[in-house]
Design a protein around this motif. Structure first.
Motif, PDB file in Angstrom:
ATOM      1  N   MET A 180       0.847  -1.185   0.000  1.00  0.00           N
ATOM      2  CA  MET A 180       0.000   0.000   0.000  1.00  0.00           C
ATOM      3  C   MET A 180       0.884   1.237   0.000  1.00  0.00           C
ATOM      4  SD  MET A 180      -2.927   1.160   2.723  1.00  0.00           S
ATOM      5  CE  MET A 180      -3.960  -0.228   2.274  1.00  0.00           C
ATOM      6  N   ALA A 181       0.499   2.223  -0.817  1.00  0.00           N
ATOM      7  CA  ALA A 181       1.305   3.440  -0.950  1.00  0.00           C
ATOM      8  C   ALA A 181       0.688   4.610  -0.181  1.00  0.00           C
ATOM      9  CB  ALA A 181       1.448   3.805  -2.420  1.00  0.00           C
ATOM     10  N   PHE A 182       1.554   5.414   0.413  1.00  0.00           N
ATOM     11  CA  PHE A 182       1.135   6.635   1.113  1.00  0.00           C
ATOM     12  C   PHE A 182       1.899   7.805   0.503  1.00  0.00           C
ATOM     13  CE2 PHE A 182       0.767   3.055   3.950  1.00  0.00           C
ATOM     14  CZ  PHE A 182      -0.496   3.196   4.507  1.00  0.00           C
ATOM     15  N   PHE A 183       1.273   8.982   0.501  1.00  0.00           N
ATOM     16  CA  PHE A 183       1.864  10.144  -0.147  1.00  0.00           C
ATOM     17  C   PHE A 183       1.871  11.334   0.803  1.00  0.00           C
ATOM     18  CE2 PHE A 183      -0.299   7.444  -3.161  1.00  0.00           C
ATOM     19  CZ  PHE A 183       0.672   7.210  -4.123  1.00  0.00           C
ATOM     20  N   ARG A 184       2.913  12.153   0.673  1.00  0.00           N
ATOM     21  CA  ARG A 184       2.939  13.387   1.460  1.00  0.00           C
ATOM     22  C   ARG A 184       3.781  14.422   0.726  1.00  0.00           C
ATOM     23  NH1 ARG A 184       6.865  12.495   6.752  1.00  0.00           N
ATOM     24  NH2 ARG A 184       8.757  11.840   5.630  1.00  0.00           N
ATOM     25  N   LYS A 185       3.480  15.672   1.044  1.00  0.00           N
ATOM     26  CA  LYS A 185       4.185  16.771   0.411  1.00  0.00           C
ATOM     27  C   LYS A 185       5.239  17.304   1.363  1.00  0.00           C
ATOM     28  CE  LYS A 185       3.340  20.923  -2.343  1.00  0.00           C
ATOM     29  NZ  LYS A 185       2.331  21.896  -2.827  1.00  0.00           N
ATOM     30  N   ARG A 186       6.465  17.419   0.863  1.00  0.00           N
ATOM     31  CA  ARG A 186       7.560  17.946   1.674  1.00  0.00           C
ATOM     32  C   ARG A 186       8.106  19.174   0.944  1.00  0.00           C
ATOM     33  NH1 ARG A 186      11.328  13.381   4.237  1.00  0.00           N
ATOM     34  NH2 ARG A 186      11.596  15.144   5.663  1.00  0.00           N
ATOM     35  N   GLY A 187       7.810  20.349   1.483  1.00  0.00           N
ATOM     36  CA  GLY A 187       8.151  21.594   0.797  1.00  0.00           C
ATOM     37  C   GLY A 187       7.269  21.721  -0.431  1.00  0.00           C
ATOM     38  N   ASP A 188       7.898  21.852  -1.578  1.00  0.00           N
ATOM     39  CA  ASP A 188       7.108  21.956  -2.811  1.00  0.00           C
ATOM     40  C   ASP A 188       7.178  20.657  -3.627  1.00  0.00           C
ATOM     41  OD1 ASP A 188       9.754  22.139  -3.475  1.00  0.00           O
ATOM     42  OD2 ASP A 188       9.498  23.752  -4.937  1.00  0.00           O
ATOM     43  N   LYS A 189       7.668  19.575  -3.038  1.00  0.00           N
ATOM     44  CA  LYS A 189       7.785  18.291  -3.717  1.00  0.00           C
ATOM     45  C   LYS A 189       6.944  17.221  -3.017  1.00  0.00           C
ATOM     46  CE  LYS A 189      10.967  19.773  -6.635  1.00  0.00           C
ATOM     47  NZ  LYS A 189      10.741  19.891  -8.092  1.00  0.00           N
ATOM     48  N   TRP A 190       6.590  16.166  -3.787  1.00  0.00           N
ATOM     49  CA  TRP A 190       5.820  15.052  -3.247  1.00  0.00           C
ATOM     50  C   TRP A 190       6.688  13.796  -3.183  1.00  0.00           C
ATOM     51  CZ3 TRP A 190       0.723  14.817  -1.539  1.00  0.00           C
ATOM     52  CH2 TRP A 190      -0.021  15.984  -1.699  1.00  0.00           C
ATOM     53  N   GLU A 191       6.373  12.942  -2.241  1.00  0.00           N
ATOM     54  CA  GLU A 191       7.061  11.664  -2.132  1.00  0.00           C
ATOM     55  C   GLU A 191       6.051  10.555  -1.848  1.00  0.00           C
ATOM     56  OE1 GLU A 191       9.843  11.923   1.138  1.00  0.00           O
ATOM     57  OE2 GLU A 191       8.373  11.074   2.538  1.00  0.00           O
ATOM     58  N   TYR A 192       6.457   9.339  -2.167  1.00  0.00           N
ATOM     59  CA  TYR A 192       5.600   8.198  -1.832  1.00  0.00           C
ATOM     60  C   TYR A 192       6.327   7.272  -0.867  1.00  0.00           C
ATOM     61  CZ  TYR A 192       8.230   5.262  -5.199  1.00  0.00           C
ATOM     62  OH  TYR A 192       9.216   4.576  -5.859  1.00  0.00           O
ATOM     63  N   ARG A 193       5.550   6.506  -0.122  1.00  0.00           N
ATOM     64  CA  ARG A 193       6.095   5.488   0.774  1.00  0.00           C
ATOM     65  C   ARG A 193       5.257   4.230   0.589  1.00  0.00           C
ATOM     66  NH1 ARG A 193       4.703   4.080   5.974  1.00  0.00           N
ATOM     67  NH2 ARG A 193       3.456   5.992   6.182  1.00  0.00           N
ATOM     68  N   ILE A 194       5.924   3.144   0.171  1.00  0.00           N
ATOM     69  CA  ILE A 194       5.239   1.873  -0.071  1.00  0.00           C
ATOM     70  C   ILE A 194       5.587   0.908   1.053  1.00  0.00           C
ATOM     71  CG2 ILE A 194       4.984  -0.101  -1.628  1.00  0.00           C
ATOM     72  CD1 ILE A 194       5.820   1.746  -3.918  1.00  0.00           C
ATOM     73  N   SER A 195       4.596   0.346   1.659  1.00  0.00           N
ATOM     74  CA  SER A 195       4.793  -0.651   2.704  1.00  0.00           C
ATOM     75  C   SER A 195       4.405  -2.017   2.139  1.00  0.00           C
ATOM     76  CB  SER A 195       3.918  -0.326   3.929  1.00  0.00           C
ATOM     77  OG  SER A 195       4.077  -1.313   4.928  1.00  0.00           O
ATOM     78  N   TYR A 196       5.300  -3.009   2.296  1.00  0.00           N
ATOM     79  CA  TYR A 196       5.016  -4.339   1.760  1.00  0.00           C
ATOM     80  C   TYR A 196       5.722  -5.401   2.604  1.00  0.00           C
ATOM     81  CZ  TYR A 196       9.722  -4.136  -0.240  1.00  0.00           C
ATOM     82  OH  TYR A 196      11.081  -4.036  -0.396  1.00  0.00           O
ATOM     83  N   LYS A 197       5.306  -6.651   2.433  1.00  0.00           N
ATOM     84  CA  LYS A 197       5.898  -7.762   3.179  1.00  0.00           C
ATOM     85  C   LYS A 197       6.862  -8.519   2.268  1.00  0.00           C
ATOM     86  CE  LYS A 197       3.485 -10.090   6.129  1.00  0.00           C
ATOM     87  NZ  LYS A 197       2.525 -11.027   6.781  1.00  0.00           N
ATOM     88  N   ASP A 198       8.076  -8.695   2.755  1.00  0.00           N
ATOM     89  CA  ASP A 198       9.068  -9.441   2.005  1.00  0.00           C
ATOM     90  C   ASP A 198       8.643 -10.899   1.911  1.00  0.00           C
ATOM     91  OD1 ASP A 198      11.614 -11.193   1.823  1.00  0.00           O
ATOM     92  OD2 ASP A 198      12.344  -9.198   1.299  1.00  0.00           O
ATOM     93  N   ARG A 199       8.556 -11.429   0.689  1.00  0.00           N
ATOM     94  CA  ARG A 199       8.067 -12.782   0.504  1.00  0.00           C
ATOM     95  C   ARG A 199       9.026 -13.835   1.038  1.00  0.00           C
ATOM     96  NH1 ARG A 199       6.178 -13.203  -5.681  1.00  0.00           N
ATOM     97  NH2 ARG A 199       8.395 -12.803  -5.941  1.00  0.00           N
ATOM     98  N   GLN A 200      10.312 -13.507   1.066  1.00  0.00           N
ATOM     99  CA  GLN A 200      11.302 -14.475   1.522  1.00  0.00           C
ATOM    100  C   GLN A 200      11.390 -14.542   3.039  1.00  0.00           C
ATOM    101  OE1 GLN A 200      13.012 -16.497  -0.483  1.00  0.00           O
ATOM    102  NE2 GLN A 200      14.012 -17.499   1.234  1.00  0.00           N
ATOM    103  N   THR A 201      11.428 -13.371   3.701  1.00  0.00           N
ATOM    104  CA  THR A 201      11.630 -13.346   5.146  1.00  0.00           C
ATOM    105  C   THR A 201      10.344 -13.146   5.930  1.00  0.00           C
ATOM    106  OG1 THR A 201      12.003 -10.946   5.183  1.00  0.00           O
ATOM    107  CG2 THR A 201      13.912 -12.346   4.748  1.00  0.00           C
ATOM    108  N   GLY A 202       9.307 -12.613   5.270  1.00  0.00           N
ATOM    109  CA  GLY A 202       8.059 -12.329   5.976  1.00  0.00           C
ATOM    110  C   GLY A 202       8.097 -11.024   6.735  1.00  0.00           C
TER     111      GLY A 202
END
Length: 208
Positions: free
Chosen positions: A1-23
């Motif tokens: 799932m992706a989350f977005f936020r604005k930092r100054g005048d730029k945007w960034e994304y943050r993706i959270s996921y589960k590693d299939r190998q380690t869990g």
């Protein structure tokens, strides 16, 4: 799932996921987008890569996580069982003990070449070539198949060749030669009277 936020005048994304190998839960973050829409498009592309390949971070993937996943998902279904067994064994006994905790982008040509040289002190040239071939193929796929590494630092590594050992030359002593020549004579009343040719041949060889 992706989350977005604005930092100054730029945007960034943050993706959270589960590693299939380690869990384990992992995150991928990237910024510098001019608009939220650009960040959303980039995040969507990254999520597709994660879902399809199981790898995400640009060169930050641990070698241990990457190569075990690569073996299981991308090699096992495409090679013969005996081939997979040999590859898995070489990975488990040689590659992982040395490189498991490195990240892909931390492997340097110089350090890797030193490791190859050390392996040649323990294994034959052929065995070291097989070990190197597995690792180099995995790194090649990281660059050209999964796009998680910019270049393969080990593609032009040289495996030291076998050193040809000088063979000990075995020869007769003078006494042994004289004894041999004394016996290379026709046998009295032998069927093959021309066997004297052996006496002539070996005398010529010995005295030339």
């Amino acid at each position: 799932m992706a989350f977005f936020r604005k930092r100054g005048d730029k945007w960034e994304y943050r993706i959270s996921y589960k590693d299939r190998q380690t869990g384990r839960q992992k995150e991928k973050t990237k910024g510098g987008f001019k608009t939220k829409k650009e960040a959303q498009i980039a995040a969507s592309e990254e999520e597709q890569k994660i879902h399809h390949f199981g790898f995400s971070e640009n060169g930050r993937e641990l070698v241990g996580d990457y190569i075990e996943e690569w073996l299981e998902v991308y090699k096992r279904p495409n090679v013969k069982p005996i081939t997979y067994s040999l590859q898995e064994r070489n990975v488990r006994l040689n590659i992982l003990p040395r490189w498991s905790n490195y990240r892909l982008n931390e492997i340097t040509r110089n350090e890797y070449q030193k490791w190859i040289n050390e392996l040649r002190n323990r294994y034959s040239e052929g065995t070291v070539r097989r070990i190197h071939s597995i690792f180099s193929t995995a790194m090649h796929d990281a660059v050209h198949e999964f796009r998680i590494l910019r270049e393969n630092p080990i593609q032009k590594i040289k495996v030291p060749p076998e050193v040809e050992k000088r063979k000990e030359v075995r020869y007769f002593t003078r006494e042994q030669l004289d004894k041999f020549l004394s016996q290379v004579v026709p046998i009295k009343n032998a069927k093959y009277r021309h066997s004297i040719q052996y006496k002539v041949l070996f005398t010529l060889l010995a005295r030339t």
